[in-house]
Structure formats: structure tokens, C-alpha cells
Enzyme design. Sequence first.
Site, PDB file in Angstrom:
ATOM      1  N   CYS A  78      32.603  32.906  35.513  1.00 30.64           N
ATOM      2  CA  CYS A  78      32.483  33.417  34.039  1.00 30.64           C
ATOM      3  C   CYS A  78      32.543  32.413  33.016  1.00 30.64           C
ATOM      4  O   CYS A  78      31.480  31.783  32.717  1.00 30.64           O
ATOM      5  CB  CYS A  78      33.423  34.653  34.003  1.00 30.64           C
ATOM      6  SG  CYS A  78      33.192  35.638  32.434  1.00 30.64           S
ATOM      7  N   HIS A 170      32.981  37.654  38.561  1.00 31.80           N
ATOM      8  CA  HIS A 170      34.288  37.264  39.164  1.00 31.80           C
ATOM      9  C   HIS A 170      34.597  37.711  40.800  1.00 31.80           C
ATOM     10  O   HIS A 170      35.166  38.523  40.867  1.00 31.80           O
ATOM     11  CB  HIS A 170      35.446  37.950  38.432  1.00 31.80           C
ATOM     12  CG  HIS A 170      35.383  37.762  36.889  1.00 31.80           C
ATOM     13  ND1 HIS A 170      35.912  36.389  36.433  1.00 31.80           N
ATOM     14  CD2 HIS A 170      34.880  38.429  35.744  1.00 31.80           C
ATOM     15  CE1 HIS A 170      35.719  36.304  35.215  1.00 31.80           C
ATOM     16  NE2 HIS A 170      35.242  37.305  34.866  1.00 31.80           N
ATOM     17  N   GLU A 172      36.628  36.450  42.471  1.00 32.85           N
ATOM     18  CA  GLU A 172      38.085  36.347  42.560  1.00 32.85           C
ATOM     19  C   GLU A 172      38.759  37.569  42.441  1.00 32.85           C
ATOM     20  O   GLU A 172      39.907  38.126  42.723  1.00 32.85           O
ATOM     21  CB  GLU A 172      38.704  35.191  41.696  1.00 32.85           C
ATOM     22  CG  GLU A 172      38.817  35.424  40.361  1.00 32.85           C
ATOM     23  CD  GLU A 172      37.409  35.390  39.364  1.00 32.85           C
ATOM     24  OE1 GLU A 172      36.369  35.167  39.875  1.00 32.85           O
ATOM     25  OE2 GLU A 172      37.496  35.094  38.280  1.00 32.85           O
TER      26      GLU A 172
END
Lengths: 193, 298
Positions: A78, A170, A172
Site C-alpha cells: 500500500c 495488505h 499483513e
Amino acid sequence: MKVGILALQGAVREHRHILHTLGVETVDVLSSCDLDGICGLILPGGESTTMGKLLVRYGLLDPIAELGRRGMPVFGTCTGLILLSKHINHSDQYRLGLMDTFVERNAFGRQLASFEADMYIPVLGKTPFHTVFIRAPYIEKADSNVNILLRYDNRILFAEQDNFLAAAFHPELTDDTRIHAYFLEKAAAFHKI
Amino acid sequence: MDIIVKETGTLNVKRGLAEMLKGGVIMDVVNPEQAKIAEEAGAVAVMALERVPSDIRAQGGVARMSDPEMIIGIQEAVSIPVMAKARIGHIIEARVLEALDIDFIDESEVLTPADDVYHILKSAFRVPFVCGARNLGEALRRVGEGAAMIRTKGEAGTGDVVEAVRHIRRVNEDIQRVVSATPMELMTLAKDMGAPYELVVEVKNLGRLPVVNFAAGGVATPADAALMMELGCDGVFVGSGIFKSGDPARRAKAIVEAVAHYKDAALIADVSKGLGEAMRGQSVAQLDDRDRLAGRGW
């Protein structure tokens, strides 16, 4: 093998958690001395204007760009994708400028347009990847030396160029470790040099 | 490329935006010029409101949602997320803010409450909400209603950090109690705290709140902001502390740097030099009970 995570702001904890799950030692990068001995660097999601300014104020921008040019793998999610790009449409904000890409910020719209979806990413195999996009950018276009890993609706959402890897979403924020594992292959190869 | 299901307004994307703000400073602004100063200083978001809390405190009257025109002006002025406040329980103010495509709504005790019994059912909205809390029970009630982010209430508009410190310490102590409790004790703990049982179980498993927790209410200096990070907050809201000080641009930048490097005292010393006058402030201990905003919220 040690991998750095830029820890000035943003989703640091989530990247750290995934790398630890994969058994990799991490270092929070707050100043240039934290870059010693790392064989890869993750630029997390956050606010790109904030992170760009802090990178400059604390003398991190040039050392990271230099390590990248010397072949150290860098993975941006991002905000990280924005920082990696040479061209940011309608903006003169600070950047590392390592990938030959043209990025559009907040490209899907404001928060109400943020979305999640399962997408097929061929390089990761047949199981779809759960992608989470938060006020996300995308790569509008890229030079031919950029390898496009995911394109949706004519927008480039995941790409690599030599030692650089960039995702508009994302990974993560999920439990899926495949993209981090893909990046760690680059880091391991660099570690051997 | 094939896409399977695309969803917006989910818990994941609401909480996700809060995760991206971690380690950052969110600044109160009342016009586009201030918003630009905040963005230039490195703020991760701005909170658009008509009067900063210290003015609400000084001027009195009913404090309401801001003029949509002002909010739009701020949205056009900056590229970072724009937040705005709705009154506690004011469903329509929240719907109006959502219609304005705001990035985050603060259902805030700083404004005059519209409902003295119920909070907004935030899970019914596609836009994420942040709410204030003084302890874990209050935080988990708000999360139960759908808040995607929590902040300490502190005592807004005073420039006195003591209440924010009290609230984060209290949340931390409550979390420790939950973590060290046996599974058999959790239901009674949930009852005593007035918290949803399932969320108490989640706190025990995670060892922390299930959402991001920022500091707010009384932060006035870089050292105040760093103190809140040291105590375990994920980031900091600064209200009156910046634009009621002598040199807002420098103070804003200094607070951003102190939050990013909160463990580096030498750096905080450096950025704190010659910042000019901090907001004058008002000691919370000298406030009348009826002037305390933190008691609003149920």
C-alpha cells in the site's frame, strides 16, 4: 537472516507477526543504523505523506534507496508501493523511486470504497489470496521491465521488478503467509551473495 | 483476473484503516488552512470540527456536528484521511457524515450528547467509528456496538494530560486482570466491567484490545504525546494542543516526530527546543464536575 521493517508509522506489528510465524528474525528500522546487516526491508501500510516526510527528516530515504539499488530486496504494501514508485500522479511527495511504475494514490476513493476480495494470483498457486484494500493506491501503468503479478479491472495491484515487490493491498492483515514467503525467497537469495 | 466476492464496509476494512494510522498523530482542525498545516507536519489524519475542545469549554453552548461545507473544504484540501465528530447517539449526524464520504466518525463526548442512554449502533454503518473510553468495560461496550477504534477520553480542551494517563493505565490494568483470570472467572469479570463476555474472552486470547487504541484528551507537548506511546497507546489525537499554541506548524511537526521516536529522549529534547508557548490550559483537578466531558458516555 534478518529482515527489517520500516517502523516509523503504520502496520508494523502485523508484518512482524507474519515474519515471526515464518521463523524470520526482524528489526524495527527507525534510523539508518538499523539497516546494518538486514537482507531485506518491508515498507508497511500507513500514510504515505507521513512516512515520506519522516524518511527524509531522519536521513533514511537515501540509504534505503542506495541499498535497494545495490540489490537488497524491498517489499512495499500500500503506502510501501507508493514509496517504491518513481512516478506518483499529481504529487511531489517524497519517495524512494526504485520501480518504473506510475502510481495513483487513494485511487479507488475514500474509506467507504475500501474493500476485501478473494483474488487468483497465478504466482502463488491455485488457492485464491484474500486481498484487503484500504484507501488503496494502484499502479496505473508500468514500464516493460516490471513483471505484473495481479491485474484487476485494468489496474495493476501486485508487481515485481528485480529485487522489488509491491502490493496495493495488505497481505499483513490476513493469516496467509504466501506473499511474505515469496518475498523471503528474494531476501534469502540476496543473503547468500 | 477473476475476483470471487468483493465486499466493502466490512469489519476488516474498518479496523484495517485504524491499523494503518498506528504510530501516527491525528490533529483537530477547524478549516482547510489548518488541515494543510497538519498534513505538512506529517499528521496521519485530521479531525474536522467547528470549534476545538478548549473553545467549546470556554464558550459553552451546544456543540454539534460541523457544517458539511467546512468538512468538504477540508476533504478537498488534503489527501490524508478526514475524520469528523458526531454527537453521542445522534444517528442522523452520523448518517450525514457517512453521506459526505467521511473516512472515520468520532462519536464524541466532546460534543453535547444527543442521547443520554444509548450510543449509535455503529455496526449498522459502512463507515468506521472511533469512540472514547475510560476503562476496559467502556471500551468493549463500544467495540460491541461496532467501534473500529478506541481512544482514551482524557479531559479534552484542558491541556492537562492526567486524565488520559489515568484512562490508559486503567485500560491496561483491566486487560491484565482479564489476561491473568482463569476461564471460570471471565463471566463474572465481564459482568463487573459491564463488558460483552465474548469480547472479554477475545481480550484474554489476544492479550490486548481487539482494536487499535489511541490517546486523546489533554495532550499538549511532544513529551505528553511520547508519554502516551510509552504507556502503550497505538497513536495520539491532539485537539486544542496544536492550534491553541504559539507556533502550530512547529509544534505539530515536533509531536509527530516525538510519537514516531517516542523511546528516543534525546530526539524529543531536540524537537522540543524553542517551540514557543504551549496552550495555556486548565488543571483538571480544578474543574467542576459539571465541566468534565469524560463522564459523558454510557
